[in-house]
Scaffold this motif. Structure first.
Motif, PDB file in Angstrom:
ATOM      1  N   ARG A  42     -31.883 -12.333  -8.399  1.00 21.52           N
ATOM      2  CA  ARG A  42     -33.180 -12.537  -9.038  1.00 21.52           C
ATOM      3  C   ARG A  42     -33.372 -11.606 -10.235  1.00 21.52           C
ATOM      4  NH1 ARG A  42     -34.744 -16.659  -6.546  1.00 21.52           N
ATOM      5  NH2 ARG A  42     -35.216 -16.689  -4.343  1.00 21.52           N
ATOM      6  N   MET A  43     -32.311 -10.971 -10.666  1.00 24.35           N
ATOM      7  CA  MET A  43     -32.452 -10.034 -11.773  1.00 24.35           C
ATOM      8  C   MET A  43     -32.535 -10.750 -13.119  1.00 24.35           C
ATOM      9  SD  MET A  43     -28.633  -8.467 -11.622  1.00 24.35           S
ATOM     10  CE  MET A  43     -28.321  -7.827 -13.224  1.00 24.35           C
ATOM     11  N   ALA A  44     -33.112 -10.080 -14.061  1.00 25.51           N
ATOM     12  CA  ALA A  44     -33.202 -10.580 -15.423  1.00 25.51           C
ATOM     13  C   ALA A  44     -32.651  -9.507 -16.355  1.00 25.51           C
ATOM     14  CB  ALA A  44     -34.644 -10.904 -15.763  1.00 25.51           C
ATOM     15  N   ILE A  45     -32.094  -9.940 -17.460  1.00 21.14           N
ATOM     16  CA  ILE A  45     -31.400  -9.033 -18.365  1.00 21.14           C
ATOM     17  C   ILE A  45     -32.088  -9.000 -19.722  1.00 21.14           C
ATOM     18  CG2 ILE A  45     -29.208  -8.601 -19.532  1.00 21.14           C
ATOM     19  CD1 ILE A  45     -27.836  -9.976 -17.223  1.00 21.14           C
ATOM     20  N   ASP A  46     -32.152  -7.829 -20.293  1.00 25.13           N
ATOM     21  CA  ASP A  46     -32.673  -7.643 -21.643  1.00 25.13           C
ATOM     22  C   ASP A  46     -31.520  -7.905 -22.595  1.00 25.13           C
ATOM     23  OD1 ASP A  46     -33.721  -6.808 -24.042  1.00 25.13           O
ATOM     24  OD2 ASP A  46     -33.891  -4.713 -23.479  1.00 25.13           O
ATOM     25  N   LYS A  82     -20.001 -16.563 -16.865  1.00 23.41           N
ATOM     26  CA  LYS A  82     -19.112 -17.714 -17.053  1.00 23.41           C
ATOM     27  C   LYS A  82     -18.645 -18.236 -15.699  1.00 23.41           C
ATOM     28  CE  LYS A  82     -14.765 -19.175 -19.120  1.00 23.41           C
ATOM     29  NZ  LYS A  82     -13.562 -18.762 -19.863  1.00 23.41           N
ATOM     30  N   GLY A  83     -18.275 -17.338 -14.808  1.00 23.00           N
ATOM     31  CA  GLY A  83     -17.850 -17.753 -13.469  1.00 23.00           C
ATOM     32  C   GLY A  83     -18.969 -18.445 -12.711  1.00 23.00           C
ATOM     33  N   CYS A  84     -20.185 -17.934 -12.828  1.00 25.29           N
ATOM     34  CA  CYS A  84     -21.328 -18.551 -12.159  1.00 25.29           C
ATOM     35  C   CYS A  84     -21.593 -19.950 -12.700  1.00 25.29           C
ATOM     36  CB  CYS A  84     -22.576 -17.683 -12.317  1.00 25.29           C
ATOM     37  SG  CYS A  84     -22.525 -16.142 -11.387  1.00 25.29           S
ATOM     38  N   SER A 112     -26.407 -10.207 -27.369  1.00 27.84           N
ATOM     39  CA  SER A 112     -25.993 -11.559 -26.984  1.00 27.84           C
ATOM     40  C   SER A 112     -25.568 -12.338 -28.223  1.00 27.84           C
ATOM     41  CB  SER A 112     -27.141 -12.270 -26.267  1.00 27.84           C
ATOM     42  OG  SER A 112     -28.229 -12.459 -27.144  1.00 27.84           O
ATOM     43  N   GLY A 113     -25.342 -13.623 -28.056  1.00 32.52           N
ATOM     44  CA  GLY A 113     -24.857 -14.481 -29.126  1.00 32.52           C
ATOM     45  C   GLY A 113     -25.845 -14.725 -30.245  1.00 32.52           C
ATOM     46  N   THR A 145     -16.810 -12.306 -25.790  1.00 28.56           N
ATOM     47  CA  THR A 145     -16.788 -12.740 -24.384  1.00 28.56           C
ATOM     48  C   THR A 145     -16.010 -11.796 -23.485  1.00 28.56           C
ATOM     49  OG1 THR A 145     -14.843 -14.127 -24.832  1.00 28.56           O
ATOM     50  CG2 THR A 145     -17.008 -15.176 -25.000  1.00 28.56           C
ATOM     51  N   ASP A 146     -15.462 -10.734 -24.043  1.00 29.13           N
ATOM     52  CA  ASP A 146     -14.649  -9.808 -23.256  1.00 29.13           C
ATOM     53  C   ASP A 146     -15.517  -8.677 -22.718  1.00 29.13           C
ATOM     54  OD1 ASP A 146     -12.344  -8.885 -22.070  1.00 29.13           O
ATOM     55  OD2 ASP A 146     -11.765  -7.676 -23.792  1.00 29.13           O
ATOM     56  N   ASP A 147     -16.431  -9.037 -21.843  1.00 36.31           N
ATOM     57  CA  ASP A 147     -17.396  -8.107 -21.285  1.00 36.31           C
ATOM     58  C   ASP A 147     -17.630  -8.525 -19.832  1.00 36.31           C
ATOM     59  OD1 ASP A 147     -20.493  -7.774 -20.660  1.00 36.31           O
ATOM     60  OD2 ASP A 147     -19.996  -6.231 -22.131  1.00 36.31           O
ATOM     61  N   TYR A 148     -17.835  -7.580 -18.973  1.00 38.58           N
ATOM     62  CA  TYR A 148     -17.992  -7.890 -17.547  1.00 38.58           C
ATOM     63  C   TYR A 148     -19.135  -8.872 -17.295  1.00 38.58           C
ATOM     64  CZ  TYR A 148     -18.710  -7.341 -12.560  1.00 38.58           C
ATOM     65  OH  TYR A 148     -18.878  -7.592 -11.230  1.00 38.58           O
ATOM     66  N   LEU A 149     -20.289  -8.636 -17.890  1.00 42.35           N
ATOM     67  CA  LEU A 149     -21.429  -9.521 -17.649  1.00 42.35           C
ATOM     68  C   LEU A 149     -21.121 -10.948 -18.073  1.00 42.35           C
ATOM     69  CD1 LEU A 149     -24.371 -10.039 -16.802  1.00 42.35           C
ATOM     70  CD2 LEU A 149     -24.986  -9.587 -19.179  1.00 42.35           C
ATOM     71  N   TRP A 150     -20.540 -11.128 -19.265  1.00 36.95           N
ATOM     72  CA  TRP A 150     -20.246 -12.478 -19.740  1.00 36.95           C
ATOM     73  C   TRP A 150     -19.234 -13.163 -18.847  1.00 36.95           C
ATOM     74  CZ3 TRP A 150     -24.326 -13.175 -22.026  1.00 36.95           C
ATOM     75  CH2 TRP A 150     -24.825 -12.334 -22.995  1.00 36.95           C
TER      76      TRP A 150
END
Length: 103
Positions: free
Chosen positions: A57-61, A44-46, A25-26, A35-40
């Protein structure tokens, strides 16, 4: 295939280290990141629509880039080889209990 080559190198006595970071992450100070990654793009859209998919309800490492870079520098200076998993024990939730993206 790469893992096999690493194994052969180790068997032949070469010092080999493998660094396996989680999602990077940042920066912890500036927040700067790629920022050129699917998750980001999904995040961003959300944030832009101020909502998350129902039941998200997921969380990311995620591991800050400055932590990963400092860890690789320090570990590479050691007089040993190994496999290093650079992970964050605290997962970052994508949404709060109401379905709103945390920003």
């Amino acid at each position: 295939m790469a893992e096999g080559l690493i194994g052969v190198a180790r068997e032949r006595g070469l010092p080999v280290s493998v660094y396996r970071p989680s999602r990077i992450s940042g920066d912890t100070v500036t927040g700067a990141c790629q920022t050129d990654d699917y998750l980001w793009r999904v995040l961003k859209g959300c944030v832009q629509v101020q909502a998350a998919p129902a039941g998200a309800r997921m969380a990311i490492d995620m591991v800050p880039v400055d932590y990963v870079s400092a860890a690789v520098v320090r570990l590479s200076a050691l007089d040993s080889s190994g496999t290093y998993h650079l992970a964050n024990p605290v997962r970052v939730p994508l949404a709060d209990g109401r379905g709103l993206v945390l920003a």
